[in-house]
Design an enzyme around this catalytic site. Structure first.
Site, short mmCIF file in Angstrom:
data_model
loop_
_atom_site.label_atom_id
_atom_site.label_comp_id
_atom_site.label_asym_id
_atom_site.label_seq_id
_atom_site.Cartn_x
_atom_site.Cartn_y
_atom_site.Cartn_z
N TYR A 41 0.84 -1.21 0.00
CA TYR A 41 0.00 0.00 0.00
C TYR A 41 0.87 1.26 0.00
O TYR A 41 0.38 2.36 -0.22
CB TYR A 41 -0.94 0.05 1.21
CG TYR A 41 -1.94 -1.09 1.33
CD1 TYR A 41 -2.15 -1.98 0.28
CD2 TYR A 41 -2.67 -1.27 2.50
CE1 TYR A 41 -3.06 -3.04 0.40
CE2 TYR A 41 -3.58 -2.32 2.62
CZ TYR A 41 -3.77 -3.19 1.57
OH TYR A 41 -4.66 -4.22 1.70
N HIS A 103 -0.61 -11.84 2.99
CA HIS A 103 -1.52 -11.14 2.07
C HIS A 103 -2.21 -12.12 1.10
O HIS A 103 -3.38 -12.01 0.83
CB HIS A 103 -0.73 -10.08 1.30
CG HIS A 103 -1.53 -8.87 0.95
ND1 HIS A 103 -0.98 -7.65 0.73
CD2 HIS A 103 -2.87 -8.69 0.77
CE1 HIS A 103 -1.92 -6.76 0.44
NE2 HIS A 103 -3.07 -7.38 0.46
N1 LIG Z 1 -6.23 -8.14 2.04
C1 LIG Z 1 -6.51 -7.72 0.83
O1 LIG Z 1 -6.19 -8.38 -0.18
C2 LIG Z 1 -7.27 -6.42 0.64
C3 LIG Z 1 -7.77 -6.09 -0.63
C4 LIG Z 1 -8.47 -4.88 -0.76
C5 LIG Z 1 -8.66 -4.03 0.33
N2 LIG Z 1 -8.13 -4.39 1.55
C6 LIG Z 1 -8.28 -3.46 2.72
O2 LIG Z 1 -9.63 -3.07 2.85
C7 LIG Z 1 -9.72 -1.64 2.82
C8 LIG Z 1 -11.04 -1.22 2.25
O3 LIG Z 1 -11.19 -1.69 0.93
P1 LIG Z 1 -12.16 -0.98 -0.11
O4 LIG Z 1 -11.69 0.39 -0.43
O5 LIG Z 1 -12.33 -1.92 -1.26
O6 LIG Z 1 -13.52 -0.90 0.78
P2 LIG Z 1 -14.90 -0.15 0.80
O7 LIG Z 1 -14.99 0.52 2.14
O8 LIG Z 1 -15.95 -1.15 0.41
O9 LIG Z 1 -14.86 0.96 -0.34
C9 LIG Z 1 -14.33 2.24 -0.12
C10 LIG Z 1 -14.76 3.13 -1.26
O10 LIG Z 1 -16.19 3.25 -1.23
C11 LIG Z 1 -16.53 4.64 -1.31
N3 LIG Z 1 -17.77 4.86 -0.57
C12 LIG Z 1 -18.04 4.55 0.71
N4 LIG Z 1 -19.31 4.92 1.03
C13 LIG Z 1 -19.83 5.50 -0.08
C14 LIG Z 1 -21.08 6.08 -0.38
N5 LIG Z 1 -22.06 6.15 0.53
N6 LIG Z 1 -21.28 6.57 -1.63
C15 LIG Z 1 -20.28 6.52 -2.56
N7 LIG Z 1 -19.06 5.96 -2.33
C16 LIG Z 1 -18.84 5.46 -1.10
C17 LIG Z 1 -15.37 5.38 -0.69
O11 LIG Z 1 -15.31 6.67 -1.27
P3 LIG Z 1 -15.04 8.01 -0.40
O12 LIG Z 1 -13.55 8.09 -0.22
O13 LIG Z 1 -15.59 9.06 -1.29
O14 LIG Z 1 -15.78 7.87 0.90
C18 LIG Z 1 -14.18 4.52 -1.16
O15 LIG Z 1 -13.78 4.90 -2.48
C19 LIG Z 1 -8.50 -1.20 2.03
O16 LIG Z 1 -8.16 0.16 2.27
C20 LIG Z 1 -7.47 -2.17 2.55
O17 LIG Z 1 -6.99 -1.73 3.82
C21 LIG Z 1 -7.46 -5.56 1.73
#
Ligand SMILES: NC(=O)c1ccc[n+]([C@@H]2O[C@H](COP(=O)([O-])OP(=O)(O)OC[C@H]3O[C@@H](n4cnc5c(N)ncnc54)[C@H](OP(=O)(O)O)[C@@H]3O)[C@@H](O)[C@H]2O)c1
Length: 269
Positions: A41, A103
């Site tokens: 990241y 991971h």
């Molecule tokens: N272990 C792995 O392989 C792995 C893989 C992927 C992710 N992860 C971890 O999980 C975390 C979260 O993943 P993710 O980003 O996919 O999760 P998420 O929380 O499902 O999605 C976040 C995105 O959704 C948007 N969002 C949230 N609420 C919203 C709403 N009401 N309307 C419009 N857009 C909205 C946010 O935008 P805004 O910024 O505008 O709020 C952001 O771009 C990552 O940061 C990482 O730490 C781990």
């Protein structure tokens, strides 16, 4: 473990000091204490500095925070887990890492990496160890091989409920974390009549209903946002719980959809 929301610093998260400081500060003010990161990241060092600075400003200590990082695929291949842990500790100026997760469970390197991570836990450099991106086929094999993770982190949301993985972890007492818990607010969730109905019933927004569904099914969601107002809203969900029937109605939205590509590197072993 108590109900908690975890703040992610991977996909969709702020990456620079100022951006991260603003959201971590907001998250900490709202009561979030656990932060998820990984070497890939590119923010381990910045995140640790931000957490240190925020804790100073808010009169909190290192022990108040849970910092979770990972062993990336290339590090498993290289194999020197102790070196990577020492490097992460040095980079983040920490005495210990709370949670260290694999991971991707690369089959050819899993046993070796896991055994070395167990040594890191024994040494006190790491408190809990776990594995991301597993499915039941992996969990069944871990069981046979005596691999018993403290934590499992998987992609999970109402379009992908992972019931078998969750049932397995609950039986074994493994902590379950969901990444992409909102599926990035996919239209199929944002426009879902089922979730909209509960939004009206509980007087909470769609995101709050989905995050509450994770908590009510025993899972800690790792969400992220670049917006302070959203972080505040999403933390305002500890004053209600969904009924069993409403949890079941949200779980019934499952279509086994996966946002992130399944890795071709660990097809099962
Ligand atoms: N272990 C792995 O392989 C792995 C893989 C992927 C992710 N992860 C971890 O999980 C975390 C979260 O993943 P993710 O980003 O996919 O999760 P998420 O929380 O499902 O999605 C976040 C995105 O959704 C948007 N969002 C949230 N609420 C919203 C709403 N009401 N309307 C419009 N857009 C909205 C946010 O935008 P805004 O910024 O505008 O709020 C952001 O771009 C990552 O940061 C990482 O730490 C781990």
């Amino acid at each position: 473990m108590d109900e908690c929301l975890i703040f992610g610093t991977g996909a969709s998260a702020a990456k620079d000091y100022d951006g991260l400081k603003r959201v971590v500060s907001c998250a900490a003010t709202c009561g979030i204490r656990m932060f998820d990161t990984a070497p890939s990241y590119g923010v381990e060092e910045i995140l640790a500095k931000v957490i240190f600075d925020v804790s100073q400003e808010k009169g909190l200590s290192r022990e108040d925070f849970i910092i979770q990082t990972k062993i990336d695929a290339w590090q498993m291949v290289e194999g020197n887990v102790e070196k990577f842990v020492d490097c992460a500790l040095q980079k983040m100026k920490l005495q210990y890492i709370d949670n260290l997760l694999i991971h991707w469970p690369l089959p050819d390197f899993l046993d070796d990496t896991w055994n070395k991570m167990k040594l890191m836990k024994k040494s006190g450099k790491v408190r809990k160890i776990g594995i991301c991106n597993v499915r039941t086929r992996h969990l069944n094999l871990f069981d046979k091989r005596g691999v018993s993770p403290d934590i499992i982190q998987i992609e999970r949301n109402p379009l992908r409920t992972c019931e078998r993985e969750i049932e397995f972890c609950k039986q074994k007492g493994i902590e379950i974390q969901a990444y992409s818990p909102l599926c990035k607010m996919d239209r199929r969730l944002a426009d879902s009549s089922v979730i909209k109905k509960f939004s009206e019933k509980y007087n909470k927004n769609i995101g709050q209903i989905i995050l509450r569904w994770h908590l009510d099914t025993g899972v800690s969601p790792i969400f992220t946002s670049t917006k302070d107002y959203r972080i505040r809203e999403y933390m305002d969900l500890f004053d209600f719980a969904l009924s069993e029937d409403d949890v079941a109605a949200i779980s019934a939205l499952n279509i086994n959809y996966k946002y992130y590509l399944e890795s071709c590197l660990c097809p099962g072993f």
